[in-house]
Structure formats: structure tokens, C-alpha cells
Design a protein around this motif. Structure first.
Motif, short mmCIF file in Angstrom:
data_model
loop_
_atom_site.label_atom_id
_atom_site.label_comp_id
_atom_site.label_asym_id
_atom_site.label_seq_id
_atom_site.Cartn_x
_atom_site.Cartn_y
_atom_site.Cartn_z
N ARG A 5 -64.03 -7.79 40.69
CA ARG A 5 -65.48 -7.82 40.89
C ARG A 5 -65.82 -9.06 41.71
O ARG A 5 -65.44 -10.17 41.34
CB ARG A 5 -66.19 -7.88 39.54
CG ARG A 5 -67.70 -7.83 39.65
CD ARG A 5 -68.38 -7.76 38.29
NE ARG A 5 -68.09 -8.92 37.46
CZ ARG A 5 -67.48 -8.86 36.28
NH1 ARG A 5 -67.11 -7.72 35.76
NH2 ARG A 5 -67.26 -9.96 35.59
N PRO A 6 -66.48 -8.87 42.85
CA PRO A 6 -66.86 -10.05 43.64
C PRO A 6 -67.84 -10.92 42.87
O PRO A 6 -68.57 -10.43 42.01
CB PRO A 6 -67.53 -9.46 44.89
CG PRO A 6 -67.22 -8.01 44.88
CD PRO A 6 -66.90 -7.63 43.47
N PRO A 15 -69.35 -4.15 55.16
CA PRO A 15 -68.64 -3.21 56.04
C PRO A 15 -67.13 -3.12 55.78
O PRO A 15 -66.48 -2.22 56.29
CB PRO A 15 -68.93 -3.74 57.45
CG PRO A 15 -69.46 -5.10 57.29
CD PRO A 15 -69.97 -5.24 55.89
N SER A 16 -66.58 -4.04 54.96
CA SER A 16 -65.14 -3.97 54.68
C SER A 16 -64.77 -2.68 53.97
O SER A 16 -63.61 -2.24 54.03
CB SER A 16 -64.69 -5.17 53.86
OG SER A 16 -65.23 -5.14 52.55
N ALA A 17 -65.73 -2.02 53.32
CA ALA A 17 -65.45 -0.76 52.61
C ALA A 17 -64.94 0.32 53.54
O ALA A 17 -64.23 1.23 53.10
CB ALA A 17 -66.70 -0.28 51.88
N LEU A 69 -63.16 0.59 49.07
CA LEU A 69 -63.63 0.07 47.79
C LEU A 69 -65.12 -0.18 47.92
O LEU A 69 -65.56 -0.89 48.82
CB LEU A 69 -62.92 -1.25 47.43
CG LEU A 69 -61.43 -1.13 47.15
CD1 LEU A 69 -60.81 -2.52 47.02
CD2 LEU A 69 -61.18 -0.32 45.89
N THR A 70 -65.90 0.43 47.04
CA THR A 70 -67.35 0.31 47.12
C THR A 70 -67.88 -0.58 46.00
O THR A 70 -67.19 -0.83 45.00
CB THR A 70 -68.00 1.70 47.03
OG1 THR A 70 -67.65 2.29 45.77
CG2 THR A 70 -67.56 2.60 48.18
N LEU A 99 -66.44 -1.43 42.00
CA LEU A 99 -66.04 -2.78 41.59
C LEU A 99 -66.98 -3.40 40.57
O LEU A 99 -66.71 -4.48 40.05
CB LEU A 99 -65.93 -3.68 42.82
CG LEU A 99 -64.90 -3.23 43.86
CD1 LEU A 99 -64.98 -4.13 45.09
CD2 LEU A 99 -63.51 -3.21 43.28
N SER A 100 -68.07 -2.72 40.24
CA SER A 100 -69.08 -3.30 39.36
C SER A 100 -68.53 -3.63 37.97
O SER A 100 -68.97 -4.61 37.36
CB SER A 100 -70.29 -2.38 39.24
OG SER A 100 -69.92 -1.16 38.63
#
Length: 196
Positions: free
Chosen positions: A47-48, A56-58, A63-64, A68-69
Motif C-alpha cells: 500500500r503506498p 500512470p504507472s498502472a 496494479l490499481t 492496493l488499498s
């Protein structure tokens, strides 16, 4: 190579700068006794921090934010990776990415970089493909390097899959080096880098 234990590692991130971007996924697999140990393979989604989104890395790693939530925070995942890495040589394709993101994470969490010995399959492929005139005959990308050895194609930008792909590539590269050298490959033949 039988006496050296390695840990193939791949990371997926929000970008390429460890000073401003964040880890989103870690994938690793040990290489022990010249074998890829799939039973010990691991992938951890991360998780960030705070209000960081994948942006935009997705489009690369798929990975959305919603995936990751409920993932683990880096602080929970980092000790697992460091335990797996303990006593092993880090193996990666274009290793500076993994080394610098791992260093940034450990500096943030513990105040220092880990001492690492690293083998880079991209650098090794460059060495194997460079002719006597210094020209590289072929692509250094992971997929292209694997195709050169007849290894199967995998979907790119998935941490665990890319770690396994790098591990398999190393075994093929070691076999080629053994043929060229006429002896068993030792760690120094792989041009390991030390950092930390």
C-alpha cells in the motif's frame, strides 16, 4: 554456482526515481544449488503511503489503487524481504532499480542502506553479447535475453514473474559461461557489485 545462494528480486513502482516514487509490489524467489526454489517464492503487494496513488504507472504493472488499498504497508513487508535476502546475493535484471529502491526503503525505515552483493543479469547479458569490437549483438531487455536462450515468454511487469524470469535467465547464462570458460562458474565470474 552451486555454493552461492541468490535471491532473485523484482519490484514494481510508481516510477523510476526512488527519491520520489514508491514501491508497489515485491516479488522474489531463491536460487539455491543451481535451482529456482519455487516453494519459497513470494510476492507482496504494498500500500503506498498516505495519499499517494499509482498514477500512470498502472499502465505498466496493472496494479490499481483499489487493488492496493488493503495491501501491507512497506514497513510490514520490508523485514520479510530482508530475512529472505539474508546471507544471499541479490539477483535482478537491471539491478540498480531494485538496489536503489531497497536502499531508499531501508534508509527510511532503519537509517542505513543494507550491505548487498548483487548480480545483474542485464549487465551479464551485455558482457555475453559484446563482440571483440565492443558492439552489442542483440537486445538486453529481459524478454529478449530470455528468447535468446529459448526460455518461455512471460507477461512482463509482474514482480514475482519477473523475479522468476531473471532467475531462469541467470541459470541459462551460467550454462553459457561454463561452456565458454570450460569450468564451473564461480560468483566472481558474474561480476558481482557490492554496495551499502
Amino acid at each position: 554456482m552451486v555454493d552461492v545462494e541468490l535471491l532473485a528480486l523484482d519490484v514494481e513502482t510508481t516510477g523510476l526515481d526512488p527519491r520520489t516514487d514508491h514501491l508497489l509490489s515485491l516479488g522474489w524467489v531463491p536460487v539455491v544449488g543451481g535451482r529456482v526454489v519455487l516453494a519459497q517464492a513470494r510476492e507482496l503487494r504494498l500500500r503506498p503511503p498516505g495519499d499517494v496513488d499509482v498514477g500512470p504507472s498502472a499502465t505498466f504493472h496493472r496494479l490499481t489503487d483499489d487493488q492496493l488499498s488493503d495491501a501491507a504497508p512497506l514497513a510490514d513487508a520490508l523485514p520479510l524481504l530482508l530475512r529472505a535476502l539474508h546471507g544471499r546475493v541479490l539477483l535482478a535484471h537491471h539491478a540498480p532499480i531494485e538496489v536503489e529502491f531497497l536502499a531508499a526503503a531501508t534508509v527510511s525505515a532503519y537509517g542505513s542502506r543494507p550491505p548487498l552483493t548483487t548480480v545483474d543479469t542485464m549487465a551479464l547479458q551485455h558482457r555475453l553479447l559484446t563482440d571483440v569490437h565492443g558492439q552489442v549483438a542483440g537486445s538486453l531487455r529481459l524478454d529478449a535475453a530470455r528468447r535468446a536462450y529459448g526460455l518461455p515468454r512471460y507477461t512482463a511487469h509482474h514482480a514475482l514473474t519477473d523475479a522468476m524470469a531473471a532467475a531462469e535467465l541467470l541459470l541459462a547464462q551460467v550454462a553459457e559461461l561454463e561452456l565458454k570458460l570450460g569450468r564451473e562458474v564461480v560468483l566472481r565470474d558474474l561480476s558481482p557489485q557490492r554496495s551499502g
